[in-house]
Design a protein around this motif. Structure first.
Motif, PDB file in Angstrom:
ATOM      1  N   PHE A 163       0.843  -1.187   0.000  1.00  0.00           N
ATOM      2  CA  PHE A 163       0.000   0.000   0.000  1.00  0.00           C
ATOM      3  C   PHE A 163       0.887   1.249   0.000  1.00  0.00           C
ATOM      4  CE2 PHE A 163      -1.701  -3.556   2.367  1.00  0.00           C
ATOM      5  CZ  PHE A 163      -2.942  -3.756   1.791  1.00  0.00           C
TER       6      PHE A 163
ATOM      7  N   GLU B   8      -1.678   5.436   3.525  1.00  0.00           N
ATOM      8  CA  GLU B   8      -2.737   4.483   3.851  1.00  0.00           C
ATOM      9  C   GLU B   8      -2.362   3.762   5.154  1.00  0.00           C
ATOM     10  OE1 GLU B   8      -5.102   3.280  -0.195  1.00  0.00           O
ATOM     11  OE2 GLU B   8      -3.565   1.914   0.515  1.00  0.00           O
ATOM     12  N   HIS B   9      -2.787   4.343   6.253  1.00  0.00           N
ATOM     13  CA  HIS B   9      -2.474   3.772   7.565  1.00  0.00           C
ATOM     14  C   HIS B   9      -3.585   2.784   7.938  1.00  0.00           C
ATOM     15  CE1 HIS B   9       0.762   6.642   7.933  1.00  0.00           C
ATOM     16  NE2 HIS B   9      -0.083   7.638   7.711  1.00  0.00           N
ATOM     17  N   LEU B  10      -3.372   1.535   7.643  1.00  0.00           N
ATOM     18  CA  LEU B  10      -4.386   0.513   7.851  1.00  0.00           C
ATOM     19  C   LEU B  10      -4.193  -0.188   9.191  1.00  0.00           C
ATOM     20  CD1 LEU B  10      -4.242  -1.013   4.252  1.00  0.00           C
ATOM     21  CD2 LEU B  10      -5.818   0.719   5.114  1.00  0.00           C
TER      22      LEU B  10
ATOM     23  N   GLU C 252      -9.775  -2.844  -3.699  1.00  0.00           N
ATOM     24  CA  GLU C 252      -9.531  -1.402  -3.720  1.00  0.00           C
ATOM     25  C   GLU C 252     -10.842  -0.626  -3.602  1.00  0.00           C
ATOM     26  OE1 GLU C 252      -5.470  -1.405  -6.507  1.00  0.00           O
ATOM     27  OE2 GLU C 252      -7.453  -1.093  -7.417  1.00  0.00           O
TER      28      GLU C 252
ATOM     29  N   LEU D 158      -9.234   1.948  -1.206  1.00  0.00           N
ATOM     30  CA  LEU D 158      -7.771   2.045  -1.274  1.00  0.00           C
ATOM     31  C   LEU D 158      -7.313   2.789  -2.525  1.00  0.00           C
ATOM     32  CD1 LEU D 158      -6.914  -1.666  -0.342  1.00  0.00           C
ATOM     33  CD2 LEU D 158      -7.084   0.298   1.208  1.00  0.00           C
TER      34      LEU D 158
END
Length: 359
Positions: free
Chosen positions: A72, A76-78, A146, A151
């Motif tokens: 990623f 994008e802090h998942l 996505e 995403l």
């Protein structure tokens, strides 16, 4: 999201890779699905044997290991829970719904990503086909994920523009996103330097811990005129995952570079005579290899000597840093070729021995 699938026949190798990252504090196991214990209670052998027991159901299969990385972009802090859900959706999409698997969150490449380790051998011994899985099922699943999780699309990740400032620093694996680092360095080098071959380009890129690579001469990539770019560690070894030239902003493929080689052949000509004069001035007095390189460096010329294990020079490249012109030694004339120059240089003095007096 960018998904990369590696298949092989070493489950212990794939597991070791991730477990070593855990030991180094660069990864953490966030899920162990279809295992008989909680992930925190699993030993190394618990993790391994669950997969090898299935792989043993099909002794004829040449491939029994599947190692996936889901990547990623920065920003994008998942959460772990989201990564686990994405991994589950991805494996279901490529036909691995019934398989046990391990999910590791990695923190070693400058961008968020996770690794999945599983096997393509099912409980009944049947093999899950991996034929075209990357082109077909993986692509469809990736695009669906996505949309579902909102995403950044993989196609948009390839449109990163390079930083064209002259203060580009050397790449350091794990400090920044690999693709971003390579894009920035290439953007500057391709614009600023005048080189006429892949070795000359690599002489410049080496200053920034980057290397272009066509693969071995008997490889499919070489035969198809493919090109990838690597980050190098402090010892000059390739590290991490190579980035395809065609996915980098500006597409610095071999075809593109060969067109640039022709242009640079003319652009560097005005600086040839000056470089020769500088080399001659430095060689006016006898020099060792070290003093020769040091003398040139003081005049803004970087001299890269390629040597074998015995110390014999078999290649030499000069980088005129003031004019950003790159020349292979033989391009300046026969007298500046590796063989001719090495014959002029004095041997390095032997290292002084340390003598210990015993009183």
């Amino acid at each position: 999201m960018v998904a990369k699938i590696k298949s092989g026949k070493s489950l212990i190798g794939a597991l070791n890779y991730n477990e070593n990252k855990v030991k180094q504090g660069k990864a953490i196991l966030i899920a162990a699905v279809k295992y008989f214990k909680d992930k925190d209670d699993l030993s190394f052998h618990d993790k391994l044997f669950r997969l090898t027991d299935l792989a043993a159901m099909n002794q004829r299969a040449k491939t029994n290991t599947v190692h996936v990385s889901l990547n990623f972009p920065n920003g994008e802090h998942l959460k772990d829970e989201t990564l686990i859900d994405i991994a589950q959706d991805y494996l279901q999409g490529i036909g691995f719904r019934s398989q046990p698997y391990l999910v590791y969150r990695h923190e070693d490449a400058g961008h968020p990503h996770c690794h999945i380790v599983t096997t393509n051998i099912k409980r009944d011994g049947d093999r899950i086909s991996l034929h075209y899985v990357g082109q077909n099922e993986s692509e469809k699943t990736r695009k669906a994920i996505e949309v579902k999780y909102g995403l950044v699309k993989a196609e948009e990740q390839t449109k990163q523009k390079p930083n064209l400032k002259a203060d580009v620093s050397a790449a350091e694996y794990g400090k920044a996103e690999t693709k971003r680092s390579i894009t920035n360095i290439l953007g500057f080098v391709l614009r600023a330097y005048k080189f006429t071959s892949i070795p000359e380009l690599n002489a410049v890129l080496g200053q920034y811990n980057i290397q272009s690579d066509r693969g071995s001469k008997d490889s499919r990539m070489y035969a198809r005129a493919g090109l990838v770019y690597w980050i190098l560690d402090k010892q000059g070894n390739k590290i991490g995952v190579p980035i395809k030239a065609s996915t980098i902003y500006g597409k610095p493929t071999l075809k593109t570079l060969e067109e640039k080689f022709k242009l640079n052949e003319q652009l560097r000509k005005p600086f040839k005579a000056g470089l020769i004069k500088t080399i001659d001035d430095v060689l006016a007095k006898p020099k060792t290899k070290h003093n020769f390189q040091k003398g040139l460096q003081e005049k803004g010329i970087q001299c890269i000597l390629r040597q074998n294990d015995e110390g014999r020079i078999y290649g030499i490249t000069f980088i005129d840093q003031r004019n950003k012109a790159v020349f292979n030694g033989s391009d300046l004339g026969k007298v500046y070729s590796a063989n001719q120059l090495s014959a002029q240089l004095l041997p390095e003095p032997p290292a002084k021995k340390l003598v210990t007096w015993i009183l």
